[in-house]
Write a protein that holds these residues in place. Structure first.
Motif, PDB file in Angstrom:
ATOM      1  N   THR A 110       0.833  -1.201   0.000  1.00 28.65           N
ATOM      2  CA  THR A 110       0.000   0.000   0.000  1.00 28.65           C
ATOM      3  C   THR A 110       0.868   1.253   0.000  1.00 28.65           C
ATOM      4  OG1 THR A 110      -1.649  -1.275   1.216  1.00 28.65           O
ATOM      5  CG2 THR A 110      -1.932   1.115   1.177  1.00 28.65           C
ATOM      6  N   ASP A 134      -7.724  -4.517  -1.793  1.00 32.52           N
ATOM      7  CA  ASP A 134      -7.552  -5.351  -0.597  1.00 32.52           C
ATOM      8  C   ASP A 134      -8.819  -5.210   0.223  1.00 32.52           C
ATOM      9  OD1 ASP A 134      -6.977  -6.562   1.775  1.00 32.52           O
ATOM     10  OD2 ASP A 134      -5.127  -5.457   2.173  1.00 32.52           O
ATOM     11  N   ARG A 137      -9.443  -6.236   4.795  1.00 36.24           N
ATOM     12  CA  ARG A 137      -9.276  -5.421   5.984  1.00 36.24           C
ATOM     13  C   ARG A 137      -9.752  -4.007   5.683  1.00 36.24           C
ATOM     14  NH1 ARG A 137      -3.338  -5.366   7.392  1.00 36.24           N
ATOM     15  NH2 ARG A 137      -3.236  -4.961   5.174  1.00 36.24           N
ATOM     16  N   GLN A 143      -6.363   3.178   4.631  1.00 36.36           N
ATOM     17  CA  GLN A 143      -4.945   3.534   4.478  1.00 36.36           C
ATOM     18  C   GLN A 143      -4.686   4.112   3.092  1.00 36.36           C
ATOM     19  OE1 GLN A 143      -2.381   0.141   4.874  1.00 36.36           O
ATOM     20  NE2 GLN A 143      -0.497   1.339   4.686  1.00 36.36           N
ATOM     21  N   ASP A 186      -3.796  -1.859  -5.664  1.00 37.18           N
ATOM     22  CA  ASP A 186      -3.241  -2.341  -4.398  1.00 37.18           C
ATOM     23  C   ASP A 186      -4.005  -3.594  -3.991  1.00 37.18           C
ATOM     24  OD1 ASP A 186      -1.884  -2.461  -1.958  1.00 37.18           O
ATOM     25  OD2 ASP A 186      -3.381  -1.197  -0.970  1.00 37.18           O
TER      26      ASP A 186
HETATM   27 MG    MG Z   1      -1.845  -2.996   2.232  1.00 40.33          MG
END
Ligand code: MG
Ligand code: GDP
Length: 439
Positions: A110, A134, A137, A143, A186
């Motif tokens: 990331t 992703d 999570r 993020q 990502d």
């Molecule tokens: Mg990541």
């Protein structure tokens, strides 16, 4: 790897005469080190053979500094083993160019997605879109969104419920509409390589047909990084590797084997957590680092970024001729402060890892002010020529700076060590030394 080589190198370095026995010993260490690092047996064999031939050949035996010359041979060959410099990024015939980031959890995917986007915009004037694929999570999506905000770049996400393949496909459609010329996906990682992960990544790959697949591996994980690289490459046929966390104290032996094992180039190196801390991977510097000679070129480049060019040139000249004085030291200190933690800088100097005294010193701001105070308490003459220092001078300096004599002694000693290292640097083989420098 580095530890293993260090001893032998240290022994051979200063030798005026290198015997065949020395070379044999050296190549044996190199061979063991590489095998230990799981470098392919045949690669090791060829590598050692080349070193031996060159080291025993005229190139070394007839040179004035055979010890240094052997090391140069090893360094050249290590560089060769890691491949040329290859930081080019693909450009699709029809935009957007699609880059897929893969790797284990925590490797730095990331972060590197953000760094790469930053680089694409800064260096190549591109408009990247980041894609949050992703979905396992929620924090991972946040993020990336945070990074997007920092960079002021669009982040495509469909939350945690969507299928990563759909996310990737829709992201590319959206990028086309919005004229974003790069799409960086990502993806999710796992703690270990497993089939579910590979299935998912293979599906994404088959659907979006990325122009690049960058495998992100953590240099700190050493040998594991090599195994990880091998399995990802087997399953996904990656196009390049990004080695992260090279700012840590790893000596980066993984870098050697990755190219040898996967035959894929290491394209970039992650040098910190910040978004501008992604660099082109320089095999030559890495070879020097592995050999413990210090990453002099990086140091100079870093100085160049921060310090203005003339100053850097002056510094480099002084280092080369080893006429660096305490006055220079003081003057540089202000600028060194802008370069980042002094420990990092010192760590890049040749032989710094050997200097136990230096390593144990905490270079915090307070310490820097103390050093400044001590130097400021020296006379002009003392600063130019510390060799005149005697007990009464030291006492006077200590008193003037409000420090004690042992601190003065320590600084003097460190300064001498530093000069010694600079001198070593100036003795580096010609030709190699200047390569890659911009001035
Ligand atoms: Mg990541
Ligand atoms: P991911 O799980 O592969 O997406 O990994 P992340 O991008 O979340 O990174 C994991 C951790 O490693 C984070 O704390 C990052 O700040 C850190 N990190 C990533 N790259 C680097 C690097 O080049 N140097 C350092 N020091 N830390 C890094």
């Amino acid at each position: 790897l580095a530890d293993r080589l260090q001893g032998t190198i240290q022994r051979i370095k200063g030798k005026g005469k290198v015997t065949e026995q020395d070379v044999k010993e050296m190549t044996r260490e190199v061979r063991l080190a590489l095998l230990e690092a799981d470098v392919n047996f045949k690669v090791v064999k060829d590598f050692v053979k080349r070193i031996r031939e060159r080291a025993i050949g005229q190139e070394v035996m007839e040179s004035l500094t055979p010890g240094q010359q052997v090391i140069k041979v090893v360094r050249d060959e290590l560089t060769e083993l890691m491949g040329g410099e290859q930081s080019k990024i693909a450009v699709a015939d029809r935009p957007p160019t699609v880059i897929m980031m893969v790797g284990l959890q925590g490797a730095g995917k990331t972060t590197t997605t953000g760094k790469l986007a930053n680089l694409l915009r800064k260096k190549y004037n591109r408009n990247p879109m980041l894609v949050a694929a992703d979905v396992y999570r929620p924090a991972a999506i946040n993020q990336l969104e945070t990074l997007g905000k920092q960079l002021n770049m669009p982040v495509f996400s469909l939350g945690t419920e969507a299928n990563p393949v759909d996310i990737a496909n829709q992201a590319i459609e959206k990028a086309k509409e919005d004229h974003q010329d790069y799409v960086i996906i990502d993806t999710a990682g796992r703690l270990h390589v497993d089939n579910d992960l590979m299935d998912e990544l293979q599906q994404i790959k088959a659907n979006v047909q990325p122009d690049e697949i960058f495998l992100v591996v953590d240099a700190m994980t050493g040998q594991d990084a090599v195994n990880v690289a091998e399995s990802f490459n087997e399953q996904l046929e990656v196009s390049g590797v990004v080695l992260t966390k090279l700012d840590g104290d790893t000596r980066g032996g993984a870098a050697l084997s990755i190219k040898a094992v996967t035959d894929k180039p290491i394209k970039f190196a992650g040098m910190g957590e910040k978004l501008d801390e992604l660099e082109a991977f320089h095999p030559e510097r890495m070879a020097s680092r592995i050999l413990g000679m210090g990453d002099v070129l990086s140091l100079i480049e870093k100085a160049q970024d921060t310090v203005d060019e003339n100053k850097a040139k002056e510094l480099e000249e002084k280092m080369r001729s080893a006429t660096f004085t305490f006055d220079d030291f003081l003057e540089q200190m202000g600028q060194v402060r802008n370069m980042g933690p002094l420990e990092d800088i010192i760590g890049m100097l040749p032989g710094a890892n050997k200097m136990k005294g230096l390593k144990n010193v905490q270079f915090d701001e307070k310490q820097l002010s103390h050093v400044e105070a001590i130097i400021q308490s020296m006379t002009k003459q003392e600063r130019q020529d510390p060799s005149i220092m005697n007990a009464s001078r030291k006492k006077r300096i200590a008193k003037g700076s409000g420090r004690n004599v042992s601190e003065v002694n320590r600084l003097l000693k460190q300064f001498e060590e530093m000069k010694k290292m600079m001198k070593q640097m100036s003795n580096m083989p010609k030709g190699k030394k200047g390569k890659g420098m911009k001035f």
